[in-house]
Design a protein around this motif. Structure first.
Motif, mmCIF file in Angstrom:
data_model
loop_
_atom_site.group_PDB
_atom_site.id
_atom_site.type_symbol
_atom_site.label_atom_id
_atom_site.label_comp_id
_atom_site.label_asym_id
_atom_site.label_seq_id
_atom_site.Cartn_x
_atom_site.Cartn_y
_atom_site.Cartn_z
ATOM 1 N N TYR A 1 0.857 -1.192 0.000
ATOM 2 C CA TYR A 1 0.000 0.000 0.000
ATOM 3 C C TYR A 1 0.890 1.237 0.000
ATOM 4 O O TYR A 1 1.954 1.259 0.619
ATOM 5 N N ILE B 1 -7.303 -3.071 3.713
ATOM 6 C CA ILE B 1 -6.474 -3.629 2.645
ATOM 7 C C ILE B 1 -6.732 -5.123 2.521
ATOM 8 O O ILE B 1 -6.656 -5.862 3.508
ATOM 9 N N ASP B 2 -7.038 -5.566 1.317
ATOM 10 C CA ASP B 2 -7.169 -6.992 1.015
ATOM 11 C C ASP B 2 -5.779 -7.497 0.633
ATOM 12 O O ASP B 2 -5.228 -7.122 -0.402
ATOM 13 N N ARG C 1 -5.743 -9.667 -2.866
ATOM 14 C CA ARG C 1 -5.931 -8.927 -4.113
ATOM 15 C C ARG C 1 -5.103 -7.648 -4.173
ATOM 16 O O ARG C 1 -4.992 -7.016 -5.229
ATOM 17 N N ASN D 1 -5.837 -4.754 -2.991
ATOM 18 C CA ASN D 1 -6.602 -3.527 -3.207
ATOM 19 C C ASN D 1 -7.020 -2.969 -1.855
ATOM 20 O O ASN D 1 -7.001 -3.664 -0.838
ATOM 21 N N ALA D 2 -7.340 -1.683 -1.849
ATOM 22 C CA ALA D 2 -7.675 -1.010 -0.594
ATOM 23 C C ALA D 2 -8.912 -0.154 -0.785
ATOM 24 O O ALA D 2 -9.126 0.425 -1.856
ATOM 25 N N GLU D 3 -9.725 -0.096 0.261
ATOM 26 C CA GLU D 3 -10.909 0.771 0.248
ATOM 27 C C GLU D 3 -10.866 1.693 1.456
ATOM 28 O O GLU D 3 -10.314 1.346 2.508
#
Length: 397
Positions: free
Chosen positions: A171, A225-226, A229, A231-233
């Motif tokens: 990240y 954070i996944d 995958r 990806n982060a939201e």
């Protein structure tokens, strides 16, 4: 025992032989060891001096086994330390670095790049050990955009050889923020979430509060954070300086966060998905002179109207720090599932009585230590790292 006149006519206390001996004995007496002292129980602490020097604000630590620790300094040096009668360095510290592909034949330092941007209050902010994988949050310098970002990277830990090696960056915050910033307001606390694939990260405002409510930035957010995958939201928003503590309680599925408010208004927040916690539009605190006045809080001092409210606020500020939960150990039922939080500014550790999701009161239980990181194991043993190169470990009575 008698009074005698001195040359300046001030009476002096003369001690008898037995009184003088007793006074000398008291002067030579070893100081009382520190102790976590609550109305509902105590735990003595043993204080260890760390075998290396760190800078303020100092870095995190991890427990590799009962007697082996991994410390990361503010500037990213990794130290493996073993606890015997004292804390002993296993091998000299080595900086967190990333190998640069294409230099396989090179044996000098040009084949690696140090990761941590360590200037003033910037540096390593937190770590999290999951099995043999170490996650580290740190400030890094973006050369292309001439600014500071908060990064999280994954490292492999080789306990046998006392080595930590870079695996991947998972990240990086956006955008790069140009200096000057306040490096202690970048956030950077990590918590493992509801499963081994989920990581939570707190981000502060980098001392740029006008960017927090901007949805295109990472500033003032908690991100989820996944790890599979990558990806982060954005999970929640509206934070100023969540650089103290972040804790996910798997028993209750609750995410707790401490946030440094402005003058007054240090907060403990129960983080809920999609909620906005108000910074810089509202605050229970008031303004620092350096921040200026014009609309900085939306002129809503002493208010959280229209935004998610903290579960507890400290006024005056305590310089709020790390936060952990005391587990159900069978040793002290009165503490079970309560929170412990450090006041770094007032060098006080608090037990926070928790009933459901309500925080009822804060009981001071230890004074005199600026605690930067806390861990409590499943047996109820406390590990407290200070900003003065100390590690305090509790001893069961």
């Amino acid at each position: 025992m008698a009074l005698a006149a001195s040359d300046d006519t001030t009476p002096r206390l003369l001690l008898s032989g037995s009184d003088a001996a007793e006074a000398e004995k008291e002067a030579k007496k070893e100081p009382e060891p520190p102790r976590i002292t609550s109305v509902f129980g105590t735990q003595p602490l043993k204080e260890f001096k760390l075998p290396f020097e760190d800078q303020y604000p100092s870095g995190p630590f991890e427990r590799l086994d009962k007697k082996l620790f991994l410390f990361i300094s503010k500037c990213g040096d990794v130290f493996f330390v073993r606890q015997n009668e004292s804390m002993e360095l296993v091998k000299p510290g080595k900086a967190l670095a990333k190998f640069i592909p294409g230099d396989e034949t090179s044996s000098d330092e040009s084949s690696s790049k140090q990761l941590v941007y360590c200037k003033e209050l910037s540096g390593v902010k937190d770590s999290l050990l999951v099995g043999k994988t170490l996650y580290v949050a740190y400030t890094t310098w973006d050369e292309a955009n001439n600014g500071v970002r908060l990064a999280v990277s994954e490292f492999a830990v080789d306990v046998e050889n006392s080595e930590v090696s870079f695996d991947r960056e998972i990240y990086i915050s956006r955008p790069a923020i140009k200096e000057p910033i306040l490096g202690h307001q970048v956030g950077g606390k990590l918590a493992l979430g509801e499963n081994e694939r989920t990581l939570y990260l707190s981000l502060g405002d980098f001392s740029k509060p006008d960017r927090v409510q901007d949805k295109t930035t990472s500033l003032g957010k908690v991100v989820r954070i996944d790890l599979q995958r990558l990806n982060a939201e954005v999970y929640a928003s509206g934070f100023r300086s969540p650089s103290g503590g972040l804790f996910y309680d798997r028993e209750s599925n609750e995410l707790w966060l401490t946030d440094h408010g402005p003058r007054g208004g240090d907060e403990i927040n129960l983080i809920k998905r999609g909620k906005n916690y108000g910074w810089p539009s509202v605050s229970y605190g008031t303004i620092y002179e350096r921040d200026g006045i014009g609309g900085y809080y939306g002129n809503k001092f002493n208010s959280h109207e229209g935004y998610e409210k903290p579960q507890m606020t400290f006024l005056p500020s305590i310089g709020i720090g790390p936060l952990v939960k005391y587990p159900s150990t069978g040793r002290n039922d009165f503490w079970d599932n309560d929170l412990f939080v450090a006041g770094m500014g007032n060098t006080t550790l608090y037990r926070i009585r928790k009933e459901g999701t309500s925080l009822v009161y804060a009981e001071p239980v230890l004074n005199g230590y600026r605690i930067r990181a806390i861990q409590i194991d499943q047996n109820g043993t406390f590990y407290l790292k200070t900003d003065h190169n100390q590690l305090l470990i509790s001893e069961q009575e």
